[in-house]
Design a protein around this motif. Structure first.
Motif, short mmCIF file in Angstrom:
data_model
loop_
_atom_site.label_atom_id
_atom_site.label_comp_id
_atom_site.label_asym_id
_atom_site.label_seq_id
_atom_site.Cartn_x
_atom_site.Cartn_y
_atom_site.Cartn_z
N MET A 142 12.05 26.81 -0.94
CA MET A 142 11.55 27.69 0.12
C MET A 142 12.36 27.47 1.38
SD MET A 142 7.77 27.80 1.87
CE MET A 142 7.38 29.00 3.16
N LYS A 143 12.84 28.54 1.97
CA LYS A 143 13.58 28.46 3.22
C LYS A 143 12.66 28.77 4.40
CE LYS A 143 18.12 29.70 1.37
NZ LYS A 143 18.82 28.45 1.69
N LEU A 144 12.68 27.90 5.40
CA LEU A 144 11.93 28.12 6.63
C LEU A 144 12.90 28.46 7.74
CD1 LEU A 144 9.26 25.24 6.81
CD2 LEU A 144 8.88 27.65 6.28
N HIS A 145 12.71 29.61 8.35
CA HIS A 145 13.53 30.01 9.48
C HIS A 145 12.78 29.61 10.75
CE1 HIS A 145 16.23 32.14 6.80
NE2 HIS A 145 15.16 32.69 6.24
N LEU A 146 13.36 28.68 11.49
CA LEU A 146 12.68 28.03 12.59
C LEU A 146 13.44 28.17 13.89
CD1 LEU A 146 12.02 24.68 10.68
CD2 LEU A 146 10.38 26.55 10.97
N THR A 147 12.75 27.83 14.97
CA THR A 147 13.36 27.66 16.27
C THR A 147 13.14 26.21 16.68
OG1 THR A 147 12.85 29.95 16.86
CG2 THR A 147 13.48 28.48 18.65
N LEU A 148 14.21 25.54 17.06
CA LEU A 148 14.18 24.12 17.41
C LEU A 148 14.24 23.96 18.92
CD1 LEU A 148 14.29 21.15 16.43
CD2 LEU A 148 16.78 21.40 16.35
N HIS A 149 13.32 23.18 19.45
CA HIS A 149 13.23 22.98 20.90
C HIS A 149 13.25 21.48 21.20
CE1 HIS A 149 11.58 27.16 21.32
NE2 HIS A 149 11.13 26.87 20.12
N ASP A 150 13.93 21.13 22.30
CA ASP A 150 13.88 19.77 22.82
C ASP A 150 13.42 19.84 24.27
OD1 ASP A 150 14.97 18.10 20.63
OD2 ASP A 150 16.72 19.39 20.88
N ALA A 151 12.44 19.03 24.61
CA ALA A 151 11.92 19.05 25.98
C ALA A 151 11.45 17.66 26.36
CB ALA A 151 10.76 20.05 26.11
N ARG A 152 11.42 17.40 27.65
CA ARG A 152 11.00 16.10 28.14
C ARG A 152 9.59 16.19 28.72
NH1 ARG A 152 14.66 12.28 28.12
NH2 ARG A 152 13.33 10.97 29.43
N GLY A 163 7.64 13.45 31.06
CA GLY A 163 7.79 12.16 31.71
C GLY A 163 9.14 11.57 31.35
N ARG A 164 9.16 10.34 30.85
CA ARG A 164 10.40 9.68 30.48
C ARG A 164 10.77 9.90 29.02
NH1 ARG A 164 9.78 3.68 33.32
NH2 ARG A 164 9.55 4.42 35.50
N GLU A 165 9.93 10.57 28.29
CA GLU A 165 10.15 10.75 26.85
C GLU A 165 10.64 12.16 26.54
OE1 GLU A 165 7.21 8.51 24.19
OE2 GLU A 165 6.00 9.05 25.94
N SER A 166 11.43 12.23 25.47
CA SER A 166 11.92 13.51 24.97
C SER A 166 11.26 13.78 23.62
CB SER A 166 13.44 13.47 24.81
OG SER A 166 13.91 14.71 24.30
N PHE A 167 10.85 15.03 23.41
CA PHE A 167 10.17 15.40 22.17
C PHE A 167 10.87 16.60 21.55
CE2 PHE A 167 6.92 13.26 24.64
CZ PHE A 167 6.36 12.40 23.70
N ARG A 168 10.80 16.65 20.23
CA ARG A 168 11.34 17.78 19.47
C ARG A 168 10.18 18.61 18.94
NH1 ARG A 168 16.39 17.10 15.60
NH2 ARG A 168 17.25 17.04 17.73
N VAL A 169 10.27 19.91 19.16
CA VAL A 169 9.23 20.85 18.71
C VAL A 169 9.89 21.92 17.86
CG1 VAL A 169 7.44 22.48 19.42
CG2 VAL A 169 7.88 20.44 20.82
N VAL A 170 9.29 22.24 16.72
CA VAL A 170 9.79 23.35 15.91
C VAL A 170 8.70 24.42 15.80
CG1 VAL A 170 11.41 21.97 14.57
CG2 VAL A 170 9.09 22.27 13.74
N ARG A 171 9.15 25.65 15.80
CA ARG A 171 8.26 26.81 15.63
C ARG A 171 8.88 27.75 14.61
NH1 ARG A 171 7.94 28.24 22.08
NH2 ARG A 171 5.94 27.26 22.58
N PRO A 172 8.06 28.56 13.94
CA PRO A 172 8.64 29.62 13.09
C PRO A 172 9.46 30.58 13.95
CG PRO A 172 6.30 29.34 12.66
CD PRO A 172 6.59 28.55 13.89
#
Length: 210
Positions: free
Chosen positions: A1-11, A13-22
């Motif tokens: 199964m192929k998932l077509h996603l959008t990848l986001h990186d955001a901070r 505070g002092r931490e960086s997080f990765r978020v994925v969405r369809p």
């Protein structure tokens, strides 16, 4: 199964997080908080997408998987429409930080993930998974914040429950249309005695147009 996603990186505070969405939110998918249950209404395509996202959450413990589901209509009076975020417990992300992080996501960048077919589960993942015998420590923790349902759990837990969505996608359309007068096809994500279950109901878009 192929998932077509959008990848986001955001901070945050002092931490960086990765978020994925369809890349494209499902056309027929809704999630509501009706105070008794958390109710998800999905057609076949949306159930398949959900299965893929829950599988992705199992294999991506450093990522928040975000599915925007809020809509203007649907539900019954008093129901609250919600988005969904899936995350591994090791990430230790506080839901109170979500609203600010969400505002910083930006357009993101496209990414395609090719999910392998499910493999037979190890014995330790399948033993004792009946609700009456499951280890209550390995259950989803849920929080609702900023119009979003957060489900936090382990990789085996996400893998097991991805099968519920696959079953809804496979069996829901075959459920006799005449059964709509007497019931519906559904499964439930068991969140233990401390949280409400997530009721997953198959919805045929053709029935909504009738």
């Amino acid at each position: 199964m192929k998932l077509h996603l959008t990848l986001h990186d955001a901070r945050s505070g002092r931490e960086s997080f990765r978020v994925v969405r369809p890349a494209s939110p499902p056309a027929h998918a809704e999630l509501f908080d009706d105070s008794w249950y958390l109710n998800a209404y999905l057609d076949q395509e949306a159930a398949q997408l959900m299965a893929g996202l829950w599988t992705l959450a199992a294999s991506s413990p450093r990522t928040l998987v975000h599915l925007p589901l809020r809509t203007a209509g649907g539900g019954t009076p008093g129901d609250r429409a919600l988005d969904l975020v899936l995350l591994h417990h090791s990430l230790r992300f506080a839901p109170a930080r979500w609203k600010r992080l969400r505002a910083r996501l930006g357009p993101g960048r496209p990414r395609t993930v090719d999910l392998r077919p499910p493999r037979p589960r190890p014995r330790e993942e399948t033993e004792g998974t009946h609700p009456r015998h499951a280890d209550d420590r390995d259950r989803f923790h849920q929080h609702i914040h900023a119009e979003t349902l957060f489900l936090t759990g382990s990789a085996p837990l996400f893998r097991r429950n991805a099968e519920l969505f696959r079953d809804v996608a496979r069996s829901g359309p075959a459920h006799p249309r005449t059964a709509a007068r007497h019931g519906h096809y559904c499964r439930e994500v068991d969140c233990g005695i401390h949280f409400r279950g997530l009721h997953i109901q198959y919805v045929d878009p053709a029935d909504e147009q009738d």
